[in-house]
Motif scaffolding. Structure first.
Motif, short mmCIF file in Angstrom:
data_model
loop_
_atom_site.label_atom_id
_atom_site.label_comp_id
_atom_site.label_asym_id
_atom_site.label_seq_id
_atom_site.Cartn_x
_atom_site.Cartn_y
_atom_site.Cartn_z
N ALA A 12 0.83 -1.21 0.00
CA ALA A 12 0.00 0.00 0.00
C ALA A 12 0.86 1.26 0.00
CB ALA A 12 -0.92 -0.01 1.22
N THR A 13 1.97 1.22 0.76
CA THR A 13 2.87 2.37 0.78
C THR A 13 3.50 2.60 -0.59
OG1 THR A 13 3.38 1.93 3.12
CG2 THR A 13 4.87 3.39 1.93
N TRP A 60 -9.08 9.77 -7.19
CA TRP A 60 -8.23 8.66 -6.78
C TRP A 60 -6.81 9.12 -6.48
CZ3 TRP A 60 -4.05 7.33 -9.94
CH2 TRP A 60 -4.04 7.89 -11.22
N VAL A 61 -6.35 10.16 -7.19
CA VAL A 61 -5.02 10.71 -6.91
C VAL A 61 -5.03 11.43 -5.58
CG1 VAL A 61 -3.29 12.40 -7.65
CG2 VAL A 61 -4.40 10.92 -9.34
N GLU A 62 -6.06 12.20 -5.33
CA GLU A 62 -6.17 12.94 -4.07
C GLU A 62 -6.19 11.99 -2.88
OE1 GLU A 62 -9.01 16.39 -2.02
OE2 GLU A 62 -9.64 15.36 -3.86
N GLN A 63 -6.94 10.89 -3.01
CA GLN A 63 -7.01 9.93 -1.91
C GLN A 63 -5.67 9.26 -1.66
OE1 GLN A 63 -10.18 7.18 -2.70
NE2 GLN A 63 -11.80 8.68 -2.36
N CYS A 64 -4.99 8.87 -2.74
CA CYS A 64 -3.68 8.21 -2.59
C CYS A 64 -2.67 9.16 -1.94
CB CYS A 64 -3.17 7.74 -3.94
SG CYS A 64 -4.01 6.28 -4.58
N PRO A 69 1.32 9.60 3.21
CA PRO A 69 2.15 9.94 4.38
C PRO A 69 1.73 9.22 5.65
CG PRO A 69 0.73 11.78 3.76
CD PRO A 69 0.62 10.78 2.66
N VAL A 70 0.44 8.91 5.74
CA VAL A 70 -0.05 8.22 6.94
C VAL A 70 0.48 6.79 7.00
CG1 VAL A 70 -2.09 7.43 8.19
CG2 VAL A 70 -2.11 9.65 7.02
N ILE A 71 0.29 6.03 5.91
CA ILE A 71 0.72 4.63 5.95
C ILE A 71 2.24 4.52 5.88
CG2 ILE A 71 -1.44 3.73 5.04
CD1 ILE A 71 -0.18 3.49 2.33
N ALA A 72 2.91 5.50 5.26
CA ALA A 72 4.37 5.51 5.26
C ALA A 72 4.89 5.69 6.68
CB ALA A 72 4.91 6.60 4.35
#
Length: 304
Positions: A12-13, A60-64, A69-72
């Motif tokens: 996911a990251t 979809w770009v905005e969500q990614c 930064p959160v999942i990273a």
């Protein structure tokens, strides 16, 4: 399960980071070109509101980009600093109870890459008495938690529910350490079903902690891991390995039964109980068993 979650987190990251990079380097250019073409066709410059609409990122770009930064941060925190771990069994009673949620300090025994657990930067080694999480040697996809009893080169004997340790003799050490029985002080009965237990304070190196024994239970010597050249209840810890035991001595599948923990299998040191749930309820209760029945606030704190 732990490896599966790590793979999902890494994937996911990587995916969301790739979208962020693609948008920053390529897609944003396409949007700028769209604005310029629009202005050229209209023969005038667009106002700020129109430009913002044309430059807006796809959903979809905005969500990614928002998630990345959160999942990273979670990946870095979980891989190199602290990882949450749930106590799944009673093998570490009374130190840790089923339903305890703990934090494992990942950098205690080396900075390791998250997928294969290979050490990138050495930072230290387990000490006698540490409570550690490690990959179960017989099935590395499973995480185990036990207490380190034997260090490399130590001679360990567990006989008649008594623990004996002869520390390794280092080069130039004179005289070499002798075999000694680990000090245990009886603290009283510990009532649990189906067998009554006895509670002891054990001095393991610098660590004073509690253990449990079942007086009526016989040592399962016939099931112990047999190390060539030693008696069935005696072991010499190889270099680069550790001998781990549960504090619930008669209810723990540990190094006595399957051997030694390789250093490469170490995940980290258990340092803190951050929450503890109780799941006991009447058999006729309508509540699902996975829903906590109470919170044990008194258990929150450091692990000894």
């Amino acid at each position: 399960m732990a490896n599966t979650f790590t793979l999902l987190l890494i994937g996911a990251t990587a995916l969301t980071g790739l979208v962020w990079l693609l948008d920053s380097l390529l897609l944003v250019r396409f949007r700028r070109q769209r604005v310029l073409k629009g202005e050229s066709s209209a023969g005038k410059a667009f106002d700020a509101e129109t430009i913002n609409k044309l430059m807006a990122e796809p959903g979809w770009v905005e969500q990614c980009k928002g998630i990345f930064p959160v999942i990273a941060a979670v990946l870095v925190l979980r891989s190199f600093l602290f990882e949450p771990f749930q106590i799944p069994s009673e093998s570490m009673m009374p130190t840790l109870l089923k339903g305890d949620f703990i934090l494992v300090q990942k950098f205690s025994y080396g900075i390791k890459e998250p997928l294969n657990n290979h050490t990138l930067i050495p930072t230290g080694h387990p000490q006698r008495g540490d409570v550690v999480v490690f990959k179960y040697p017989e099935q590395p996809t499973i995480d185990y938690i036990k207490r380190i009893v034997g260090l490399p080169g130590d001679r360990i004997i567990y006989r008649n529910k008594e623990l004996y340790i002869q520390p390794a003799c280092t080069e130039g050490q004179t005289p070499c350490p002798q075999l000694q029985k680990v000090s245990q002080t009886f603290l009283g009965d510990y009532q649990t079903d189906p067998y009554p237990m006895e509670r002891f304070a054990e001095q393991l190196g610098p660590v004073n902690h509690k253990i449990l024994k079942i007086p009526v239970a016989l040592d399962q010597v016939q099931n112990y891991y047999h190390q060539s050249g030693n008696l069935q209840d005696e072991w010499v810890v190889p270099e680069g390995h550790y001998f781990a035991m549960g504090d619930n001595r008669d209810n723990s599948k540990d190094s006595r039964y399957w051997g030694f923990v390789p250093e490469r299998n170490l995940v980290g040191k258990a340092v803190f109980i951050w929450i503890s749930f109780e799941f006991e309820r009447p058999e006729d209760s309508a509540m699902p068993g996975w829903i906590p029945s109470a919170v044990r606030f008194n258990r929150i704190g450091g692990i000894q």
